[in-house]
Design a protein around this motif. Structure first.
Motif, short mmCIF file in Angstrom:
data_model
loop_
_atom_site.label_atom_id
_atom_site.label_comp_id
_atom_site.label_asym_id
_atom_site.label_seq_id
_atom_site.Cartn_x
_atom_site.Cartn_y
_atom_site.Cartn_z
N SER A 3 0.82 -1.21 0.00
CA SER A 3 0.00 0.00 0.00
C SER A 3 0.86 1.26 0.00
N ALA A 4 0.27 2.35 -0.48
CA ALA A 4 0.92 3.65 -0.39
C ALA A 4 0.74 4.26 1.00
N ALA A 5 -0.15 3.69 1.81
CA ALA A 5 -0.36 4.21 3.17
C ALA A 5 0.92 4.04 3.98
N SER A 6 1.37 5.13 4.58
CA SER A 6 2.66 5.09 5.28
C SER A 6 2.55 5.41 6.76
N ASP A 7 1.32 5.63 7.27
CA ASP A 7 1.19 5.96 8.69
C ASP A 7 1.38 4.71 9.54
N ALA A 8 1.97 4.90 10.69
CA ALA A 8 2.31 3.78 11.57
C ALA A 8 1.08 3.01 12.01
N ASP A 9 -0.04 3.69 12.22
CA ASP A 9 -1.26 3.00 12.66
C ASP A 9 -1.71 1.97 11.63
N THR A 10 -1.64 2.34 10.36
CA THR A 10 -2.05 1.41 9.31
C THR A 10 -1.11 0.21 9.24
N VAL A 11 0.18 0.47 9.36
CA VAL A 11 1.15 -0.63 9.33
C VAL A 11 0.90 -1.59 10.49
#
Length: 216
Positions: A80-88
């Motif tokens: 994913s392009a999502a880079s926020d720590a919560d998503t990871v």
């Protein structure tokens, strides 16, 4: 002969899904299934095509990719392009074996696939001891660590010098410095792993994504 591991790509961008499919198809020991673009299609593909591994995006047009990963009884990597720590963290809590942030160098996906194949070989069947469990866990990520202090080769220094003029593809760099594209791509992947360069995607006239490299 051990059957090829079947990989399903779930990505709403058909061009990116095709790029990942081609990378999987080029990897020995893997079979790339036709990509799907949403959760509903992915559920049907898991039911009917029985993949061994799912490469799943987070933001899909009809649902959440991480929630989908948590509901299936199939190994998965989140891409994913999502880079926020919560998503990871949410992806890892959901059971994903790893997380790749887009865009990334194709070599990183190849390394993840190779690590997954070794992981599967170690945990095929039967009882396993603690040493085997730890070896399997290391196999998933063991090839990623490149020391930040690793010395640059002469070729890498030339590549960095040329990138001072702006971003370029591996093909363009190869032509400029007089090496093969494969050699240029290998050195660019090493530089990207150490954080010296960044990799992005640009869509050309044919609609096929091209990896572009620039100084970090």
């Amino acid at each position: 002969m051990t059957p090829d591991l079947r990989v399903l790509i779930v990505d709403d961008d058909f061009r990116v899904g095709g790029l990942h499919r081609d990378a999987v198809a080029d990897q020995a020991g893997f079979e790339a299934l036709e990509p799907v673009r949403g959760v509903r299609e992915a559920r049907a593909a898991v039911r009917d095509r029985h993949p061994d591994l799912v490469l799943c995006d987070v933001y899909l047009p009809d649902g959440d990719g991480i929630a989908f990963v948590s509901e299936i009884d199939v190994d998965a990597l989140v891409i994913s392009a999502a880079s926020d720590a919560d998503t990871v963290r949410r992806a890892l809590r959901a059971g994903a074996l790893g997380y790749l942030r887009k865009p990334f160098d194709p070599r990183l996906l190849r390394d993840r696939l190779d690590g997954y194949r070794r992981y599967r070989n170690l945990l095929t069947a039967g009882d396993v001891d603690q040493e085997t469990i730890e070896r399997a866990q290391r196999a998933l990520h063991g090839r990623d660590a490149v020391p930040a202090t690793a010395s640059q080769t002469a070729t890498e220094r030339v590549i960095l010098e040329h990138l001072r003029d702006g971003e370029a593809s591996a093909t363009a760099i190869a032509e400029r410095i007089g090496v093969s594209r494969a050699t240029a791509q290998r050195h660019l992947a090493n530089l990207a792993a150490r954080g010296a360069v960044e990799v992005g995607l640009r869509y050309g006239a044919t609609g096929r994504p091209e990896h572009r490299y620039r100084l970090s």
